[in-house]
Design a protein around this motif. Sequence first.
Motif, short mmCIF file in Angstrom:
data_model
loop_
_atom_site.label_atom_id
_atom_site.label_comp_id
_atom_site.label_asym_id
_atom_site.label_seq_id
_atom_site.Cartn_x
_atom_site.Cartn_y
_atom_site.Cartn_z
N PHE A 99 17.83 0.59 -8.26
CA PHE A 99 18.62 0.32 -7.06
C PHE A 99 17.74 0.33 -5.82
N ILE A 100 16.87 1.32 -5.70
CA ILE A 100 16.04 1.45 -4.51
C ILE A 100 15.05 0.29 -4.40
N VAL A 101 14.47 -0.13 -5.50
CA VAL A 101 13.56 -1.29 -5.48
C VAL A 101 14.32 -2.55 -5.10
N ASN A 102 15.48 -2.79 -5.69
CA ASN A 102 16.26 -3.98 -5.36
C ASN A 102 16.67 -3.99 -3.89
N LYS A 103 17.06 -2.83 -3.38
CA LYS A 103 17.45 -2.73 -1.97
C LYS A 103 16.24 -2.93 -1.08
N THR A 104 15.09 -2.43 -1.51
CA THR A 104 13.86 -2.62 -0.75
C THR A 104 13.55 -4.10 -0.57
N ILE A 105 13.71 -4.88 -1.62
CA ILE A 105 13.44 -6.32 -1.54
C ILE A 105 14.40 -6.98 -0.55
N GLU A 106 15.65 -6.56 -0.55
CA GLU A 106 16.60 -7.07 0.45
C GLU A 106 16.13 -6.74 1.87
N ILE A 107 15.65 -5.51 2.05
CA ILE A 107 15.21 -5.07 3.38
C ILE A 107 13.97 -5.83 3.81
N THR A 137 0.84 -1.19 0.00
CA THR A 137 0.00 0.00 0.00
C THR A 137 0.88 1.24 0.00
N ASN A 138 0.26 2.42 0.04
CA ASN A 138 1.02 3.68 0.11
C ASN A 138 0.05 4.81 0.46
N ASP A 139 0.54 6.06 0.36
CA ASP A 139 -0.38 7.19 0.50
C ASP A 139 -0.39 8.06 -0.75
N ASP A 140 0.40 7.69 -1.76
CA ASP A 140 0.47 8.46 -3.00
C ASP A 140 -0.58 8.03 -4.02
N GLY A 141 -1.25 6.90 -3.78
CA GLY A 141 -2.21 6.38 -4.73
C GLY A 141 -1.66 5.17 -5.47
N TYR A 142 -2.55 4.28 -5.87
CA TYR A 142 -2.13 3.01 -6.45
C TYR A 142 -1.40 3.17 -7.78
N LYS A 143 -1.60 4.29 -8.47
CA LYS A 143 -0.95 4.51 -9.77
C LYS A 143 0.43 5.14 -9.65
N PRO A 158 4.25 5.94 -9.51
CA PRO A 158 5.33 5.17 -10.15
C PRO A 158 6.11 4.29 -9.19
N ASN A 159 6.38 4.77 -7.96
CA ASN A 159 7.21 3.99 -7.04
C ASN A 159 6.54 2.69 -6.60
N ILE A 160 5.25 2.75 -6.27
CA ILE A 160 4.58 1.52 -5.83
C ILE A 160 4.43 0.56 -7.00
N GLN A 161 4.22 1.09 -8.19
CA GLN A 161 4.09 0.22 -9.36
C GLN A 161 5.41 -0.49 -9.68
N SER A 162 6.52 0.22 -9.55
CA SER A 162 7.83 -0.39 -9.79
C SER A 162 8.12 -1.48 -8.77
N LEU A 163 7.82 -1.20 -7.50
CA LEU A 163 8.05 -2.20 -6.47
C LEU A 163 7.14 -3.40 -6.65
N PHE A 164 5.90 -3.18 -7.02
CA PHE A 164 4.94 -4.27 -7.23
C PHE A 164 5.44 -5.25 -8.30
N LYS A 165 5.92 -4.72 -9.41
CA LYS A 165 6.37 -5.57 -10.51
C LYS A 165 7.56 -6.43 -10.10
N LYS A 166 8.52 -5.84 -9.42
CA LYS A 166 9.72 -6.59 -9.04
C LYS A 166 9.46 -7.52 -7.85
N HIS A 219 6.89 8.85 -2.27
CA HIS A 219 7.56 9.94 -2.96
C HIS A 219 7.81 11.06 -1.95
N GLY A 220 9.04 11.20 -1.48
CA GLY A 220 9.37 12.16 -0.44
C GLY A 220 9.68 11.45 0.87
N ALA A 221 10.67 11.97 1.60
CA ALA A 221 11.11 11.33 2.84
C ALA A 221 10.06 11.45 3.94
N ASN A 222 10.09 10.50 4.86
CA ASN A 222 9.30 10.55 6.09
C ASN A 222 10.26 10.39 7.26
N ILE A 223 10.83 11.51 7.68
CA ILE A 223 11.86 11.48 8.70
C ILE A 223 11.44 12.30 9.92
#
Length: 248
Positions: A134-142, A6-12, A14-22, A92-96
């Motif tokens: 890189f971020i998607v691949n690292k996410t899968i490792e995490i 899930t996310n808060d940017d919406g299902y469409k 780009p970041n969630i779609q890239s992560l979903f595919k991989k 999309h954007g940091a949450n710090i």
Amino acid sequence: MKILLTNDDGYKAPNIQSLFKKLSKEHDVWIIAPENNCSGMSAAISFLKETEIRQVEDRVFAVDGTPADCTYFGLLGIVDFEFDMVVSGINHGANIGTDVIYSGTVGAAVGGRKLKYPPLALSVASYETINMDFIVNKTIEIINLVASLPKEYVGKVINVNFPDLPEKECKGMKVTALAQRGIPSKPIEISSTDNIKKYRYNLSGKPIQEEHLTDALAIQDGYISMTVLDYGLDQTPLREGLQNYINE
């Protein structure tokens, strides 16, 4: 592993779609995310209204509600099996720092605290991610790392922030504390009439320099930040101490 993504940017987004595919190449992944952008919604729920849920395609649902709604309906209404983990992002954007209080990304993750594995909130410190592969691949490792954590981490939320850097420039990953922020900027006045003014939120307060390593400092220095968030809201020592001040 069965993952509610899930996310808060919406299902469409780009970041969630890239992560979903991989991520779907290794796990059974379902997108259950907002129909539209819901940034800043924290863990708000649509308690007093009906919520429309639309199936977009196989294993993809759009929820006309908040990020927390997505987790609630995903875990308890949409499917007939139990998910192992909630993954929220990649935002999309940091949450710090103390921004996690308002974050819809984190708010969606919170609802997955009672599952087999701790929920994960993921964000990248840019609004148009350049180093997506890189971020998607690292996410899968995490995700696989979090699934291997001992039982002490069940019930916590793992908050991860990425600098938007290529793999060669990213210095690694650091476990961090939440940064404290200073006073926020004043609201922006959009328009004014005799008795009505319209405002918009402005920037959060700047992170305060601290002696220990914070998520803000780690991102600034080119590291991936991983922070453990505890949503056990009861404060036992303070609660017991407070009784000393009550004369009843």
